[in-house]
Scaffold this motif. Sequence first.
Motif, PDB file in Angstrom:
ATOM      1  N   UNK A  10      -1.119   9.322 -27.929  1.00 51.65           N
ATOM      2  CA  UNK A  10      -1.044   8.643 -26.360  1.00 51.65           C
ATOM      3  C   UNK A  10       0.175   7.560 -26.440  1.00 51.65           C
ATOM      4  N   UNK A  11       1.137   7.920 -25.733  1.00 52.20           N
ATOM      5  CA  UNK A  11       2.276   7.254 -26.076  1.00 52.20           C
ATOM      6  C   UNK A  11       2.861   6.553 -24.906  1.00 52.20           C
ATOM      7  N   UNK A  12       3.359   5.500 -24.713  1.00 53.33           N
ATOM      8  CA  UNK A  12       4.136   4.879 -23.550  1.00 53.33           C
ATOM      9  C   UNK A  12       3.323   5.368 -22.095  1.00 53.33           C
ATOM     10  N   UNK A  13       2.404   4.697 -21.938  1.00 49.43           N
ATOM     11  CA  UNK A  13       1.427   5.255 -20.750  1.00 49.43           C
ATOM     12  C   UNK A  13       0.707   4.089 -20.168  1.00 49.43           C
ATOM     13  N   UNK A  14       0.433   4.000 -19.036  1.00 48.14           N
ATOM     14  CA  UNK A  14      -0.479   3.097 -18.374  1.00 48.14           C
ATOM     15  C   UNK A  14      -1.936   3.691 -18.290  1.00 48.14           C
ATOM     16  N   UNK A  15      -2.175   4.911 -18.765  1.00 47.49           N
ATOM     17  CA  UNK A  15      -3.279   5.589 -19.131  1.00 47.49           C
ATOM     18  C   UNK A  15      -4.013   5.826 -17.821  1.00 47.49           C
ATOM     19  N   UNK A  16      -3.458   5.584 -16.701  1.00 41.38           N
ATOM     20  CA  UNK A  16      -4.419   5.916 -15.233  1.00 41.38           C
ATOM     21  C   UNK A  16      -5.474   5.384 -15.232  1.00 41.38           C
ATOM     22  N   UNK A  17      -5.892   4.096 -15.795  1.00 41.00           N
ATOM     23  CA  UNK A  17      -7.155   3.625 -15.605  1.00 41.00           C
ATOM     24  C   UNK A  17      -7.403   3.269 -14.372  1.00 41.00           C
ATOM     25  N   UNK A  18      -8.573   3.656 -13.881  1.00 39.72           N
ATOM     26  CA  UNK A  18      -9.135   3.279 -12.593  1.00 39.72           C
ATOM     27  C   UNK A  18     -10.018   1.863 -12.404  1.00 39.72           C
ATOM     28  N   UNK A  19     -10.208   1.308 -13.634  1.00 39.45           N
ATOM     29  CA  UNK A  19     -10.865  -0.033 -13.451  1.00 39.45           C
ATOM     30  C   UNK A  19     -10.277  -0.872 -12.445  1.00 39.45           C
ATOM     31  N   UNK A  20     -11.135  -1.478 -11.484  1.00 37.73           N
ATOM     32  CA  UNK A  20     -10.241  -2.376 -10.610  1.00 37.73           C
ATOM     33  C   UNK A  20      -9.133  -3.596 -11.066  1.00 37.73           C
TER      34      UNK A  20
END
Length: 270
Positions: free
Chosen positions: A131-141
């Motif tokens: 998993x590279x160069x990503x904000x990962x799409x995390x949904x934690x507020x």
Amino acid sequence: MSDAALCHPLPAPVPAAFRQVPVPGGNLACWDTGGGGPAVVLLHPGTGSHAVWGYQQPVLAAAGYRVIGYSRRGHMGSPATDDPGCAAEDLAALLDALGVARAHLLGCAAGAIVAFDFALAFPDRVARMVLACTHMGLEDADYAALSASLRPQGFAQMPGDFRELGPSYRAANPEGAAAWLALEHAAIPAGRVEQRRLNRLDRAALGRLAMPVLLVGGDADLWAPPPVFRIFARALPGSELVILSECGHAAQWEQPEAFNAAVLGFFGRR
């Protein structure tokens, strides 16, 4: 790092079979080097397509892997559809059509988010994952607020090469930056398609990933700088973390030798 180290001529690609692969309600443009080695599936950034892997395809193939690249819906060669579909389900359908039961996944930026979602839904089909160069799409507020605070209003509308490529690369390799920008301009002919996810993506979901995971970040990435990748690493027990110096959001393009070395070392481990 010297300027010369930032300039990498594209290697010659190895032969690959191109085809349109049917998925529910659509078709995906795909290339496949074939062969009997372990499969590696390349998942492109949101600014890219199946065409952005010029530095990785021949290197992975030379190491004995069956290398597969494809465009998600709305990206080069894969028409947008009335129903945007689910990117993880499209990947499962692609693997079924190619006869691949289990593969390594290499996802960059938005492609890493698809890989994350797919690995949660189909864990038995993923061997190892980068998993590279990503904000990962995390949904934690709290994470979403932190991520948004890193970039000024209007950042997403700024020129693609400014958002994605680090300043060291743009300064030292204007020809490479122009080549990257040409691929970006060709990648999404009719506007980006927002596909559905199968899972809620948050820090708890990262902790449920059971396969080995390598995280690769760039120290000049405005989307996900090193402290953000350390958040991911803390949420992913047993994961490995590599931060590339003088590198922005397109590590596979800006620092291909270091990027490929990290990927090959990780995929080759038993």
